[in-house]
Design a protein around this motif. Structure first.
Motif, mmCIF file in Angstrom:
data_model
loop_
_atom_site.group_PDB
_atom_site.id
_atom_site.type_symbol
_atom_site.label_atom_id
_atom_site.label_comp_id
_atom_site.label_asym_id
_atom_site.label_seq_id
_atom_site.Cartn_x
_atom_site.Cartn_y
_atom_site.Cartn_z
ATOM 1 N N TYR A 1 -3.577 9.451 14.179
ATOM 2 C CA TYR A 1 -2.771 8.631 15.541
ATOM 3 C C TYR A 1 -3.135 9.494 16.759
ATOM 4 O O TYR A 1 -2.823 10.655 16.766
ATOM 5 N N ASP B 1 6.298 3.178 16.798
ATOM 6 C CA ASP B 1 5.739 4.584 16.649
ATOM 7 C C ASP B 1 4.268 4.801 17.136
ATOM 8 O O ASP B 1 3.807 5.730 17.454
ATOM 9 N N ILE B 2 3.572 3.641 17.014
ATOM 10 C CA ILE B 2 2.105 3.712 17.142
ATOM 11 C C ILE B 2 1.779 2.741 18.519
ATOM 12 O O ILE B 2 1.116 3.267 19.325
ATOM 13 N N LYS C 1 8.462 -0.295 12.608
ATOM 14 C CA LYS C 1 8.128 1.063 12.794
ATOM 15 C C LYS C 1 6.655 1.510 13.400
ATOM 16 O O LYS C 1 6.517 2.497 14.384
ATOM 17 N N PHE C 2 5.979 0.688 13.067
ATOM 18 C CA PHE C 2 4.404 0.590 13.427
ATOM 19 C C PHE C 2 4.306 0.424 14.904
ATOM 20 O O PHE C 2 3.700 0.892 15.922
ATOM 21 N N HIS D 1 -1.750 9.623 19.731
ATOM 22 C CA HIS D 1 -0.839 10.243 20.518
ATOM 23 C C HIS D 1 0.126 11.320 19.869
ATOM 24 O O HIS D 1 0.823 11.679 20.472
ATOM 25 N N MET D 2 -0.337 11.554 18.474
ATOM 26 C CA MET D 2 0.643 12.618 17.812
ATOM 27 C C MET D 2 -0.155 13.862 17.687
ATOM 28 O O MET D 2 -1.454 13.751 17.393
ATOM 29 N N ASN E 1 8.329 9.050 7.256
ATOM 30 C CA ASN E 1 8.597 7.541 6.696
ATOM 31 C C ASN E 1 9.271 7.205 5.467
ATOM 32 O O ASN E 1 9.785 6.286 5.467
ATOM 33 N N PRO F 1 0.831 -1.183 -0.086
ATOM 34 C CA PRO F 1 0.046 -0.167 -0.020
ATOM 35 C C PRO F 1 0.982 1.236 -0.087
ATOM 36 O O PRO F 1 0.442 2.179 -0.817
ATOM 37 N N TYR G 1 3.638 12.347 9.497
ATOM 38 C CA TYR G 1 4.358 10.934 9.634
ATOM 39 C C TYR G 1 4.584 10.381 8.353
ATOM 40 O O TYR G 1 5.575 9.692 8.079
ATOM 41 N N ALA H 1 -1.101 3.531 8.982
ATOM 42 C CA ALA H 1 0.128 3.206 9.061
ATOM 43 C C ALA H 1 0.786 2.557 8.189
ATOM 44 O O ALA H 1 1.740 3.001 7.463
ATOM 45 N N ARG H 2 0.011 1.387 7.561
ATOM 46 C CA ARG H 2 0.682 1.037 6.338
ATOM 47 C C ARG H 2 0.761 1.807 5.150
ATOM 48 O O ARG H 2 1.552 1.862 4.583
ATOM 49 N N ALA I 1 4.766 2.689 7.222
ATOM 50 C CA ALA I 1 5.534 2.339 8.557
ATOM 51 C C ALA I 1 5.572 0.755 8.397
ATOM 52 O O ALA I 1 4.335 0.142 8.176
#
Lengths: 335, 282
Positions: free
Chosen positions: A88, B191-192, B187-188, A90-91, A103, A73, A99, B178-179, B183
């Motif tokens: 997310y 970071d998450i 990393k996921f 917590h961000m 990455n 993906p 983010y 995240a994918r 990430a």
């Protein structure tokens, strides 16, 4: 930016259940395509196959010139907006936006620049340093779109992004998405079960039912010439009346059709109309009212001005070219 | 219950005060004992108010220890306990968070089997497998070492399950986002997942630190050198006076000192602890 081609795409789950089959769609560069259908029709599965979140069991997906069936993906150059926003928690908003770029090893200055542009477009500048939980639903939705915009992807994928908003905000955000897409000219695929959202947003609509495409066309084409009884009942609000032709033998074409469709707005009250309707219930909408009733044993609905006279028995007439005829067994349009 | 009748309030408070007294009385007696001289508790009547030997008792325990029972000064034992409790708590968290990550997010062969194996270890606490475990640790030459004190206690099915539940509450869309954001799995995770389980990790740390600190049977078995005595096991050795009366004032002073680190951990992490146990929003 790129065109997207779905070539005979299908999804069969491990147990043998088929979710989607035989889907062929060419999406032009910059086009806004809406997939619409009732829940369980496979529209989300289709979108997730394009995104790469669902494996492809038949056919192929092309983004630009590249077949992406086996591409991760992250490497498909697409961005997705989820129904529950999937920010997310917590961000901060800024980190959420950055983010994906971080990455990918985007330089800091470039991240700054893109986050700045996206926050200007979406007017989320004032809360860049807040956490998602401190934002309202509409603001979260904007951030979710911002996360897609900063990536500058070849395509946006929207998975029912407005379903969690209240009705008023949904209408406002709908317009914003439309304007945004026109401005950025990014190819977009948008999934919804709301036919009104589909009508207003789409350059072209794809109506899905049971994992198959019922019809592809511009919103007006689909509205004016529904390809099947299913499309006729799904697109348009209030829904088209579908009457068993045996109940109305005097209507044109009823001899060889299974069902006759006529939109509520195409039926008018006239003293000498050919259709008789017994009124059962009335819903006031303000400028208009919906009148539900029966002709013979068939339920029908009409719209009328809210200041028009109402009685228990109405006679209705219709324009001859407003009738839609559908096949008895297949439900396909007959002309 | 939203009733607000004075008699009920009174009753509720009385119940709570009674509960606190039941819990606190032994602690008070221990404190009182630690402030008297060696003979006060042998005289038949137990004093209920602090005496004047507090400084003497505590400084003896912190400085020299009790030579007759062969225990080192409290400081050394506290350090041993601290090393053991921290290794157990940190080790358990690291292992269980990683194994929960594997069980929840990866589709590998025999995943179900792995899950059930973890589950089965719930039925085998240290006490049940203590003899074979001792044999293994002895064969590996880990008697009288920090590794021997902590490693056999590190694997934890309970913590793995806790993290599994935490991870299951994290919406799939977040993983998918995240994918798409590029990430990879680790990393996921970093970071998450880790930031989102922060409060749960803190809550678990409190519980596991106290679990490690309070270990009694295992350290008693595998430490024969006084360099590795933990404080809880050390108290037991001090109370075992072979050729004399137990020096209760010193035992109690040690017990009071042994209580301090867990109390500090609980007080310092109380807010995170409560949050980690009640928080459901992800």
């Amino acid at each position: 930016m790129a065109s997207i081609t779905l070539n005979n795409l299908g999804k069969v789950y491990a147990g043998g259940a088929r979710a989607v089959g035989g889907v062929n769609i060419d999406i032009a560069d910059g086009e806004f395509l809406v997939l619409v259908g009732p829940s369980g029709c496979g529209k989300s599965t289709l979108l997730r196959m394009v995104a790469g979140l669902e494996s492809i069991s038949e056919g192929e997906v092309r983004i630009g010139d590249r077949v992406v069936n086996d591409v991760e993906p992250a490497d498909r150059d697409i961005a997705m907006v989820f129904q529950n926003y999937a920010l997310y928690p917590h961000m901060s908003v800024r980190q959420n936006l950055a983010y994906g770029l971080k990455n990918r090893g985007t330089p800091k200055a470039e991240i700054e620049r893109r986050v700045g542009i996206a926050s200007d477009i979406l007017q989320i500048g004032p809360f860049l340093d807040r956490k998602p939980r401190a934002l309202s639903g509409g603001q979260r939705q904007r951030v979710a779109m911002g996360r897609a915009i900063v990536r500058e992807p070849a395509a946006f994928l929207f998975d029912e992004p407005l379903s969690n908003l209240d009705a008023k905000l949904r209408v406002a955000m709908r317009l914003e998405i439309k304007e945004l897409q026109k401005r950025l000219r990014t190819t977009s695929i948008y999934v919804t079960h709301d036919q009104l959202e589909a009508m207003t947003l789409a350059d072209r609509l794809v109506v899905l039912n049971g994992g198959r495409i019922e019809q592809i066309g511009t919103p007006l084409e689909v509205y004016r010439r529904p390809a099947s009884a299913f499309v006729a009942s799904f697109i348009g609000s209030p829904a088209m009346n579908l009457i068993d032709s045996a109940a109305v033998p005097h209507l044109a074409g009823s001899a060889h059709a299974g069902q006759i469709g006529i939109r509520p707005e195409d039926l008018t009250v006239t003293p000498d109309g050919p259709i008789q309707m017994r009124v059962l219930a009335v819903e006031e909408l303000g400028a208009q009212r919906l009148v539900h009733g029966k002709t013979g044993d068939q339920r029908i609905t009409i719209t009328m001005a809210s200041d028009a006279d109402l009685s228990d028995d109405l006679r209705l007439s219709y324009r001859p070219n407003a009738l839609h005829l559908f096949h008895r067994d297949t439900g396909k349009r007959l002309d | 219950m939203i009733e607000n009748r004075p008699i009920l309030n009174l009753l509720a408070h009385l119940t709570l005060i009674l509960g606190v007294c039941i819990v606190a009385l032994p602690v008070w007696v221990a404190f009182v004992a630690s402030t008297h001289g060696p003979t006060a508790f042998m005289s038949g009547t137990i004093p209920m108010w602090p005496g004047d030997q507090m400084i003497a008792n505590y400084s003896q325990m912190l400085g020299a220890g009790v030579s007759t029972s062969g225990t080192p000064p409290v400081g050394v034992m506290m350090l041993n306990s601290m090393i053991m409790a921290l290794s157990i708590a940190v080790g358990k968290i690291v292992i269980s968070v990683l194994s929960a990550f594997a069980v929840v997010y990866f589709r590998f062969p025999f995943r179900g089997l792995a899950f059930w194996c973890i589950f089965i270890t719930l039925m085998l606490p240290v006490e049940v497998r203590i003899v074979p475990t001792f044999q293994v640790v002895a064969d590996l030459g880990m008697l009288n070492s920090y590794a021997g004190l902590s490693i056999p206690l590190i694997a934890s099915a309970t913590a793995t399950f806790l993290f599994r539940q935490v991870f299951l509450t994290i919406p799939d869309e977040l993983t998918e986002a995240a994918r798409i954001d590029g990430a990879g799995p680790m990393k996921f995770f970093r970071d998450i997942l880790l930031p989102l389980s922060r409060t749960n990790i803190a809550a678990l740390f409190v519980i596991l630190f106290i679990y490690g600190w309070n270990q009694y049977l295992w350290p008693l078995l595998i430490t024969t050198s006084s360099d590795y005595y933990t404080i809880v096991a050390g108290i037991k050795r001090m109370a075992d006076a072979v050729d004399g009366l137990p020096q209760w004032h010193l035992v109690m002073a040690t017990a009071m000192l042994a209580m301090i680190p867990p109390v500090i951990v609980v007080v310092a992490m109380q807010r995170l602890f409560v949050k980690g146990l009640v928080e459901t929003e992800k």
